[in-house]
Design a protein around this motif. Sequence first.
Motif, PDB file in Angstrom:
ATOM      1  N   ALA A 103      15.717  -2.587   0.634  1.00  0.00           N
ATOM      2  CA  ALA A 103      14.653  -1.597   0.399  1.00  0.00           C
ATOM      3  C   ALA A 103      14.812  -0.892  -0.946  1.00  0.00           C
ATOM      4  O   ALA A 103      14.228   0.174  -1.165  1.00  0.00           O
ATOM      5  N   ARG A 104      15.593  -1.479  -1.864  1.00  0.00           N
ATOM      6  CA  ARG A 104      15.969  -0.776  -3.093  1.00  0.00           C
ATOM      7  C   ARG A 104      14.786  -0.349  -3.950  1.00  0.00           C
ATOM      8  O   ARG A 104      14.872   0.623  -4.716  1.00  0.00           O
ATOM      9  N   ASP A 105      13.653  -1.045  -3.842  1.00  0.00           N
ATOM     10  CA  ASP A 105      12.492  -0.702  -4.670  1.00  0.00           C
ATOM     11  C   ASP A 105      11.610   0.365  -4.028  1.00  0.00           C
ATOM     12  O   ASP A 105      10.658   0.844  -4.665  1.00  0.00           O
ATOM     13  N   ASP A 106      11.894   0.738  -2.793  1.00  0.00           N
ATOM     14  CA  ASP A 106      11.045   1.711  -2.081  1.00  0.00           C
ATOM     15  C   ASP A 106      11.882   2.792  -1.415  1.00  0.00           C
ATOM     16  O   ASP A 106      11.563   3.253  -0.317  1.00  0.00           O
ATOM     17  N   GLU A 108      12.277   5.911  -2.081  1.00  0.00           N
ATOM     18  CA  GLU A 108      11.691   7.247  -1.960  1.00  0.00           C
ATOM     19  C   GLU A 108      10.947   7.423  -0.638  1.00  0.00           C
ATOM     20  O   GLU A 108      10.926   8.522  -0.072  1.00  0.00           O
ATOM     21  N   GLU A 109      10.332   6.360  -0.152  1.00  0.00           N
ATOM     22  CA  GLU A 109       9.574   6.439   1.102  1.00  0.00           C
ATOM     23  C   GLU A 109      10.215   5.552   2.172  1.00  0.00           C
ATOM     24  O   GLU A 109       9.542   5.060   3.072  1.00  0.00           O
ATOM     25  N   PHE A 110      11.503   5.420   2.085  1.00  0.00           N
ATOM     26  CA  PHE A 110      12.219   4.482   2.965  1.00  0.00           C
ATOM     27  C   PHE A 110      12.427   5.041   4.367  1.00  0.00           C
ATOM     28  O   PHE A 110      12.774   6.213   4.548  1.00  0.00           O
TER      29      PHE A 110
END
Length: 702
Positions: A103-106, A108-110
């Motif tokens: 989930a490294r690209d998301d 903030e909303e993880f």
Amino acid sequence: MKKSLQDKRNRFKMLEAAPSITASGPSGSGKSLMLMMMQPAFVNRLFSGNVGDNQTTLIRTRLMLDATMNDNEILVRVKIKPLDYVLILTHVSDVILETIYEARDDLEEFTVPEDTEHSLLNPRDQAYHFADYVGKCKAGCPTKDELHDLLAKLIDALIPNLRDAVREKEKETKTAYPKPKKKEIYEMVIQERLTNFDLAAPMNNVVDWFERLHSFIQNEIMENCEWLYDDQIYAVIDGIIDDNKNATTSHEMIENPIEALIRSTYDKKSAYSLVLDELAYCVRPSAAFLSSFEANFHQEASLGKVLRLNILDTPGLTQTGESLDVMQDTMQRNLGLKTDAFLFLCGADARKTVYDNFKVLLNQKEIKEKMNGLPVKILRTRADFRVYSRMKEICMEAEGDLSLLKENAVKYAKKAFDELVKENEEDSKEWTHILGINTQLELISLDSVQLESLVGNVMKEMKLTNKFLYDALFDIVRQVNESHMPDSKGLRYLQVKDIAKPALTIKMNTDVEVMLNLFGETMVALNARDSQNNYFQYESKRKTYHGRSVYTHKRKLEYGSGHETRAVIYENFVLHLRSMVQKWLSVFFTNRALNLQISFDNIADSESKRQAEKEAADVLMEVFLKHLPQIYFRMAKWFTYEGMRTEVEDIYKTEWAADPAFRKHMRIIMTKFSNREYWSRGLEYQIKLELNQLLNRMYFFE
């Protein structure tokens, strides 16, 4: 009738003085099936879940045969182990890394995926499988939902500004060669963050969940068991299996607690490996095995010698994978256990890659070191399957029609068997070279129904009946007996007054105390000489140690193996602590005599006793020297791990990050190794243990 707790203790004490053989080999080689050929039918029914493709447990199984047991009687002993924090922390770290990296690209909303806890409860490496057990939602058992929430809180605490930290770490490692992968950078940052005090609470809550699961399973086991001793390591349950195949104990119970315990332990999805280290069961040998004993030990049996024998069935070498590394780790763990002999099994129809890896393993220096001085036998099992398969090939080559197989079965079977024997002779030469001792592989059949239906009595000519398996086992037993009982003294019988007490005991004198003090001084001096260029250099290295490397080293240390790393961006180490201490022991004891006294206070007066009193001290030293390589190994293993177990386990229990835990571990070793009392009192304990065990096997006691 229910046996008293003291009766059970006495039973195990007698059995622990009997020969013990460790069986090891690839999964499917017939270790568990071999046990079924030595025990009564009712036991085979109980343990049917631990045979062949059904077998998934990593719990050791110990068959303890005792001819004085009654028919249909069974006594079960389980060894309880504390929670393995290193095992849990390894997989928690893996799950955290995988979850965050995916989930490294998301970030903030993880939100943590719903199935995250499942990958922790049933890891891909099959180290354990807890998901099904936890999913049953038993009252009081920690739940999956609770674990999911705890993992979510831990991961949420790890991810603030994580990508900024990753970018900084990429700058720091810019000149590293080869360049670390993105996932490795994330792993380094996460490991560093786990040392943060603010993360102690969420990590502690996850570990606490597993502690509660461990307590729940242990309490479930103890509902029908009782502690064998106050140290709460072994728990026991006994009972009778009646004729209608219902297990009952002397308690007034509706359920069958013995059968429930065994089924729960060996169920494919069992969670009992979290709590149980070993399940041992004591039963009367099968009639066929008893008959073979009397034939093989006619003289001893006529003098009243009772058949008692222990066979340890270890997890299959390929149970969690067929790579050389996986097989090696399991083999080292199996061979790190105390035993009198090794019985290696490998199917005659095993895949070539598995068999070749098996040869490579037994040719390794560290593996040979663990076998040094002990009887070793190799069985090529499933010979009947190999013969049957080749028979069909020969029939097709000769007739072009498998329907003619039955008509010419004997002819084809003999030809197939002759080919296998020739191959086996060549294999035996190779094994002789590998092991450095004359080795004759034994062809064994463990399930010959299909082949026997075709060739009948020819099975005896091919030596593929049960008798030849029994003969092979009793050949090992004879070697074990001879290694403990020199020929001239081997048939001396002594009558024990009180079976609850040791038959013979070592009495320490002033000469021994002087030696113990000198030993402590010598070991401290050797540590001062060697530590800085060995283990203690790694306490102050600059780079971070990789978590899995640290945990692998700690696990291997438990069973006496070393570990070496070849990392690129992480710090490396080469640690063979047990081997180092074993060399120190050899230096100290070479050409050093032990002046000991032996107490015969618990032996009834007889001519045999009077003769034994004259010879025992000399015989003990003779036997001691025979077993010296194994004694050195066990002593070194004790000094490098077991003697400091409590302090070491406390480190990994409270230090969530691997790097600081490893450095603390090195400091604990230095503290212990610099303490004369640690060495002298440890040697005193070890000498008493080893010599008393040898003493109580030098003669036949009843």
